[in-house]
Design an enzyme around this catalytic site. Structure first.
Site, PDB file in Angstrom:
ATOM      1  N   ASP A   1       0.859  -1.208   0.000  1.00 61.17           N
ATOM      2  CA  ASP A   1       0.000   0.000   0.000  1.00 61.17           C
ATOM      3  C   ASP A   1       0.882   1.241   0.000  1.00 61.17           C
ATOM      4  OD1 ASP A   1      -3.130  -0.791   1.176  1.00 61.17           O
ATOM      5  OD2 ASP A   1      -1.529  -2.229   1.487  1.00 61.17           O
TER       6      ASP A   1
ATOM      7  N   GLU B   1      -5.115   7.615   0.172  1.00 61.86           N
ATOM      8  CA  GLU B   1      -5.553   6.941   1.408  1.00 61.86           C
ATOM      9  C   GLU B   1      -4.500   6.932   2.510  1.00 61.86           C
ATOM     10  OE1 GLU B   1      -6.703   2.825   0.980  1.00 61.86           O
ATOM     11  OE2 GLU B   1      -7.301   2.688   3.089  1.00 61.86           O
TER      12      GLU B   1
ATOM     13  N   ASP C   1      -6.210   5.465  -4.478  1.00 58.57           N
ATOM     14  CA  ASP C   1      -6.231   4.350  -3.540  1.00 58.57           C
ATOM     15  C   ASP C   1      -5.093   3.437  -3.988  1.00 58.57           C
ATOM     16  OD1 ASP C   1      -6.737   2.255  -1.844  1.00 58.57           O
ATOM     17  OD2 ASP C   1      -8.916   2.441  -2.031  1.00 58.57           O
TER      18      ASP C   1
ATOM     19  N   ILE D   1      -3.772   0.649  -2.876  1.00 59.60           N
ATOM     20  CA  ILE D   1      -4.331  -0.700  -3.027  1.00 59.60           C
ATOM     21  C   ILE D   1      -5.755  -0.618  -2.505  1.00 59.60           C
ATOM     22  CG2 ILE D   1      -4.323  -3.105  -2.288  1.00 59.60           C
ATOM     23  CD1 ILE D   1      -1.390  -3.120  -2.147  1.00 59.60           C
ATOM     24  N   ASP D   2      -6.699  -0.781  -3.379  1.00 61.05           N
ATOM     25  CA  ASP D   2      -8.082  -0.888  -2.946  1.00 61.05           C
ATOM     26  C   ASP D   2      -8.369  -2.374  -2.799  1.00 61.05           C
ATOM     27  OD1 ASP D   2     -10.710  -0.040  -2.344  1.00 61.05           O
ATOM     28  OD2 ASP D   2     -11.321  -0.540  -4.388  1.00 61.05           O
TER      29      ASP D   2
ATOM     30  N   THR E   1      -7.372  -4.084   0.248  1.00 61.15           N
ATOM     31  CA  THR E   1      -6.158  -4.631   0.888  1.00 61.15           C
ATOM     32  C   THR E   1      -6.432  -6.019   1.477  1.00 61.15           C
ATOM     33  OG1 THR E   1      -5.496  -2.375   1.390  1.00 61.15           O
ATOM     34  CG2 THR E   1      -4.303  -4.112   2.537  1.00 61.15           C
TER      35      THR E   1
ATOM     36  N   ASP F   1     -12.166   5.438  -2.904  1.00 56.31           N
ATOM     37  CA  ASP F   1     -12.753   4.115  -3.111  1.00 56.31           C
ATOM     38  C   ASP F   1     -13.690   4.076  -4.316  1.00 56.31           C
ATOM     39  OD1 ASP F   1     -11.601   2.437  -1.151  1.00 56.31           O
ATOM     40  OD2 ASP F   1     -12.794   3.408   0.403  1.00 56.31           O
TER      41      ASP F   1
HETATM   42  N1  LIG Z   1     -16.815  -1.162   7.391  1.00 59.12           N
HETATM   43  C1  LIG Z   1     -16.685  -0.902   6.104  1.00 59.12           C
HETATM   44  N2  LIG Z   1     -17.763  -0.753   5.325  1.00 59.12           N
HETATM   45  C2  LIG Z   1     -17.641  -0.491   4.032  1.00 59.12           C
HETATM   46  N3  LIG Z   1     -16.461  -0.352   3.390  1.00 59.12           N
HETATM   47  C3  LIG Z   1     -15.355  -0.479   4.127  1.00 59.12           C
HETATM   48  C4  LIG Z   1     -15.405  -0.761   5.516  1.00 59.12           C
HETATM   49  N4  LIG Z   1     -14.157  -0.834   5.966  1.00 59.12           N
HETATM   50  C5  LIG Z   1     -13.365  -0.595   4.916  1.00 59.12           C
HETATM   51  N5  LIG Z   1     -14.098  -0.375   3.810  1.00 59.12           N
HETATM   52  C6  LIG Z   1     -13.667  -0.017   2.472  1.00 59.12           C
HETATM   53  O1  LIG Z   1     -13.897  -1.027   1.517  1.00 59.12           O
HETATM   54  C7  LIG Z   1     -12.819  -1.043   0.613  1.00 59.12           C
HETATM   55  C8  LIG Z   1     -12.706  -2.377  -0.043  1.00 59.12           C
HETATM   56  O2  LIG Z   1     -13.623  -2.401  -1.067  1.00 59.12           O
HETATM   57  P1  LIG Z   1     -14.800  -3.413  -1.149  1.00 59.12           P
HETATM   58  O3  LIG Z   1     -15.676  -3.310   0.034  1.00 59.12           O
HETATM   59  O4  LIG Z   1     -15.449  -3.133  -2.457  1.00 59.12           O
HETATM   60  O5  LIG Z   1     -14.063  -4.774  -1.263  1.00 59.12           O
HETATM   61  S1  LIG Z   1     -14.223  -6.053  -0.403  1.00 59.12           S
HETATM   62  O6  LIG Z   1     -14.857  -7.032  -1.244  1.00 59.12           O
HETATM   63  O7  LIG Z   1     -15.031  -5.864   0.763  1.00 59.12           O
HETATM   64  O8  LIG Z   1     -12.858  -6.410  -0.045  1.00 59.12           O
HETATM   65  C9  LIG Z   1     -11.664  -0.721   1.491  1.00 59.12           C
HETATM   66  O9  LIG Z   1     -10.655  -0.148   0.719  1.00 59.12           O
HETATM   67  P2  LIG Z   1      -9.117  -0.402   1.140  1.00 59.12           P
HETATM   68  O10 LIG Z   1      -8.920   0.105   2.548  1.00 59.12           O
HETATM   69  O11 LIG Z   1      -8.439   0.472   0.132  1.00 59.12           O
HETATM   70  O12 LIG Z   1      -8.857  -1.853   0.972  1.00 59.12           O
HETATM   71  C10 LIG Z   1     -12.202   0.268   2.474  1.00 59.12           C
HETATM   72  O13 LIG Z   1     -12.042   1.595   2.077  1.00 59.12           O
HETATM   73 MG   LIG Z   2     -10.103   1.310  -0.850  1.00 59.91          MG
HETATM   74 MG   LIG Z   3      -6.520   1.121   0.014  1.00 56.70          MG
HETATM   75 MG   LIG Z   4      -7.262   0.661   3.430  1.00 54.35          MG
END
Ligand SMILES: Nc1ncnc2c1ncn2[C@@H]1O[C@H](COP(=O)(O)OS(=O)(=O)O)[C@@H](OP(=O)(O)O)[C@H]1O
Ligand SMILES: [Mg+2]
Ligand SMILES: [Mg+2]
Ligand SMILES: [Mg+2]
Length: 396
Positions: free
Chosen positions: A80, A109, A172, A174-175, A177, A325
């Site tokens: 990340d 991020e 982002d 790494i979206d 993670t 995101d």
């Molecule tokens: N509690 C909660 N509710 C909703 N979303 C959240 C939550 N926590 C995190 N995130 C965000 O979700 C990003 C990951 O994307 P997705 O939800 O589409 O992917 S996943 O299938 O659930 O992994 C993830 O992105 P990254 O942090 O970049 O991985 C977060 O921004």
């Molecule tokens: Mg993300």
């Molecule tokens: Mg991310």
């Molecule tokens: Mg993250």
């Protein structure tokens, strides 16, 4: 050849010849849209491709010690940080030197706070090494070595508050993670905001199959992976292979008009989206295909090429959506002919700073199904609110 490679079920049409140049910069593909954002998209592709290579290298030999938990308990890895440092460094160096270096703004991020502590110093060492290895392996930047301070500075260039005026890159690094750590899907997502609107976006999806992952593509024997989606205002959405080995292809969302035949995609992680609510929306729409659950903005890329017809995302109470995101993913969908909106039917508003300002939930589909999907979403939300407390696991 290309269609064979990309598989059945993908909504691909050959791009014009002008969009199929090869880059001449290592294996990094280039992009010609003829749009006013052509230069921005080209540099964004370069940055995302480089960052994706770093992520791939880390995911191949992922060590648990390379993963930390942030204050909000979400994971963050050397990849990340490394990805953010690389994208920031490339954008600063390549794109804006002559035009707007002084106005360079990035909303991203990650920040370097944890890396500046004693506990973070080994991680910073490793990130700096990865960043330099990735730049050296690319070979097109000349003899450059970033110091640890350079890496920290590059990461912290992402601290812009964004907002309604001017240009802001939105990253982002790494979206997904959690998907990355699991060995599944993730995306390097880079958008460009101009006066509060997303005008360009690039999604690097290193693990996404080139063949459709939708119900029609499930039987494909082609297991090749690594897609990159690029979109800019008025120029459409293009899918590239991550290694630049095949010509870019214009993609379009599915044109399914009857919701019965519409597969939908949603978060892999149940904690990120209310899967009982989305199941009810699907039931109301008569959707029979099982949900396509994948991590990250790969969902937007997959939908842009027609793998799924509907995207549903309904975080649990209290969660606030961040612009990184959805910025890149949303333009990848809209330029592929789709629509992205909240539960009130409003387009997403990226002008309010680092958070998205929205009613509730994020939905995407094609223009034929927008009204039906919106009506189903609103009905399901009403039904959920009417369920007596204790009978449902989710709350608005
Ligand atoms: N509690 C909660 N509710 C909703 N979303 C959240 C939550 N926590 C995190 N995130 C965000 O979700 C990003 C990951 O994307 P997705 O939800 O589409 O992917 S996943 O299938 O659930 O992994 C993830 O992105 P990254 O942090 O970049 O991985 C977060 O921004
Ligand atoms: Mg993300
Ligand atoms: Mg991310
Ligand atoms: Mg993250």
């Amino acid at each position: 050849m290309v269609n064979e490679k990309l598989g059945q079920g993908s909504n691909l049409a050959a791009a014009p010849k002008s969009e199929m140049r090869s880059s001449g910069q290592g294996d990094v593909p280039s992009f010609g849209t003829g749009s006013s954002y052509e230069d921005d998209v080209a540099v964004a592709i370069r940055a995302v491709t480089l960052a994706s290579r770093l992520c791939q290298a880390v995911q191949r030999k992922l060590l648990s010690k390379e993963t930390q938990a942030k204050a909000d308990k979400s994971p963050v890895t050397v990849a990340d940080y490394g990805s953010q440092a690389l994208v920031s460094w490339v954008l600063q160096r390549e794109s804006l030197v002559d035009r707007a270096a002084l106005r360079f703004s990035m909303v991203a991020e990650e920040d370097s706070e944890d890396l500046r502590t004693e506990d973070g110093s080994a991680m910073l060492e490793r990130i700096t090494q990865l960043v330099n290895e990735t730049i050296a392996a690319d070979g097109s930047f000349g003899p450059v070595t970033l110091s640890k301070d350079d890496v920290l500075t590059a990461i912290d260039r992402g601290s812009s508050p964004g907002g309604p005026d001017g240009r802001h890159w939105v990253l982002d690094p790494i979206d997904g993670t959690r998907g990355f750590v699991r060995g599944d899907q993730y995306a390097v997502a880079l958008g460009l905001l101009e006066n509060g609107k997303v005008v360009a976006g690039v999604l690097g999806c290193p693990n996404l199959p080139l063949a459709s992952i939708g119900p029609n593509g499930a039987v494909s024997s082609d297991k090749s992976t690594g897609c990159l989606f690029a979109a800019s205002k008025g120029a459409g959405t293009t899918m590239h292979t991550m290694d630049g080995s095949l010509t870019a292809q214009k993609v379009h969302v599915s044109d399914v008009c009857d919701s019965k035949w519409a597969a939908f995609c949603e978060s892999y992680e149940a904690a990120h989206s209310k899967q009982d609510l989305t199941a009810n929306i699907a039931r109301i729409l008569g959707v029979s295909a099982p949900p396509i659950r994948i991590d990250s903005q790969c969902k937007y890329g997959a939908m842009a090429r027609g793998d799924a017809v509907i995207y549903l995302r309904f975080p649990h109470a209290g969660y606030r959506e961040k612009i990184w995101d959805h910025a890149a993913g949303s333009i990848v969908i809209t330029e592929a002919g789709g629509e992205v909106f909240d539960a009130a039917g409003k387009a997403l508003d990226f002008s309010k700073g680092r958070f998205l300002d929205l009613e509730h939930g994020i939905v995407a589909t094609n223009s034929h199904l927008k009204d039906a999907v919106l009506a189903a979403v609103q009905t399901a939300i009403k039904e959920e609110q009417n369920v007596p407390k204790g009978e449902s696991s989710s709350h608005l």
